[in-house]
Design an enzyme around this catalytic site. Structure first.
Site, PDB file in Angstrom:
ATOM      1  N   ILE A   6      -3.943  -8.840   4.107  1.00  0.00           N
ATOM      2  CA  ILE A   6      -2.695  -8.239   4.557  1.00  0.00           C
ATOM      3  C   ILE A   6      -1.720  -8.165   3.389  1.00  0.00           C
ATOM      4  O   ILE A   6      -1.507  -9.145   2.676  1.00  0.00           O
ATOM      5  CB  ILE A   6      -2.084  -9.083   5.695  1.00  0.00           C
ATOM      6  CG1 ILE A   6      -3.084  -9.187   6.850  1.00  0.00           C
ATOM      7  CG2 ILE A   6      -0.753  -8.491   6.167  1.00  0.00           C
ATOM      8  CD1 ILE A   6      -2.760 -10.287   7.839  1.00  0.00           C
ATOM      9  N   CYS A   7      -1.122  -7.009   3.217  1.00  0.00           N
ATOM     10  CA  CYS A   7      -0.107  -6.810   2.197  1.00  0.00           C
ATOM     11  C   CYS A   7       1.252  -6.860   2.897  1.00  0.00           C
ATOM     12  O   CYS A   7       1.703  -5.882   3.471  1.00  0.00           O
ATOM     13  CB  CYS A   7      -0.313  -5.469   1.497  1.00  0.00           C
ATOM     14  SG  CYS A   7       0.884  -5.173   0.185  1.00  0.00           S
ATOM     15  N   LEU A   8       1.867  -8.029   2.864  1.00  0.00           N
ATOM     16  CA  LEU A   8       3.165  -8.240   3.491  1.00  0.00           C
ATOM     17  C   LEU A   8       3.968  -9.133   2.556  1.00  0.00           C
ATOM     18  O   LEU A   8       3.481 -10.196   2.143  1.00  0.00           O
ATOM     19  CB  LEU A   8       2.983  -8.892   4.871  1.00  0.00           C
ATOM     20  CG  LEU A   8       4.219  -9.097   5.728  1.00  0.00           C
ATOM     21  CD1 LEU A   8       4.884  -7.764   6.072  1.00  0.00           C
ATOM     22  CD2 LEU A   8       3.848  -9.826   7.011  1.00  0.00           C
TER      23      LEU A   8
ATOM     24  N   HIS B 218      -0.924  -1.280   5.403  1.00  0.00           N
ATOM     25  CA  HIS B 218      -0.710  -2.574   4.749  1.00  0.00           C
ATOM     26  C   HIS B 218      -1.797  -3.600   5.073  1.00  0.00           C
ATOM     27  O   HIS B 218      -1.616  -4.790   4.841  1.00  0.00           O
ATOM     28  CB  HIS B 218       0.664  -3.141   5.108  1.00  0.00           C
ATOM     29  CG  HIS B 218       1.786  -2.300   4.586  1.00  0.00           C
ATOM     30  ND1 HIS B 218       2.044  -2.143   3.246  1.00  0.00           N
ATOM     31  CD2 HIS B 218       2.694  -1.533   5.231  1.00  0.00           C
ATOM     32  CE1 HIS B 218       3.072  -1.335   3.082  1.00  0.00           C
ATOM     33  NE2 HIS B 218       3.483  -0.946   4.274  1.00  0.00           N
TER      34      HIS B 218
END
Length: 160
Positions: A114-116, A107
């Protein structure tokens, strides 16, 4: 003639009054934003913890540099986050990126993004602050059992 001059003068005074009102509203909004930034700073200072530590704060850029220390496979490592906010914060999520070295994680893009889900406007909650956001990233990293990126990650980045 005197009547039209008085009307013009009233219009100028009225318009000046509106400009003053607009300026004062902007000033209040700016003061509120600066107050929120200082509150975020105080939160980091008063609630110091090993996993999340404020390294630097640049009020002029509205940027916080935060050191995070995740557990799990990243135990013993430190990573630095740039956390930037704009005047719509806390109603809009911060822009959070890893700086310098980013962890190898499915992620985390190779460019540090950041992939959150909480970092996307539709999932952001204004109750969160920068410290809880950093803790969410620590939690995401700490729960990882093996290092690795998704295939093709080097070509991807998320649009904020």
């Amino acid at each position: 003639m005197l009547h039209s001059a008085i009307i013009s003068l009233i219009k100028i005074v009225t318009n000046f009054g509106n400009v003053r009102t607009i300026v004062s509203r902007k000033s209040v909004k700016t003061m509120s934003f600066l107050k929120r930034l200082r509150s975020e700073y105080t939160t980091f200072e008063n609630n110091a913890m090993h996993e999340v530590q404020l390294q630097d704060f640049d009020e002029s850029k509205a940027e916080f540099i935060v050191i995070i220390r995740p557990g799990g496979i990243y135990t013993g490592l430190e990573f630095r986050l740039s956390m930037k906010v704009d005047k719509e914060y806390p109603f809009k999520p911060p822009d959070v990126n890893f700086i310098e070295k980013a962890p190898v994680h499915q992620h985390v893009f190779t460019n540090g993004q950041i992939c959150l889900n909480i970092l996307y406007p539709e999932n952001w909650n204004p109750v969160m602050n920068l410290q809880t956001t950093a803790l969410a990233i620590v939690s995401m990293l700490s729960s990882k059992e093996s290092q690795g990126n998704q295939q093709g990650n080097q070509h991807l980045s998320r649009d904020v």
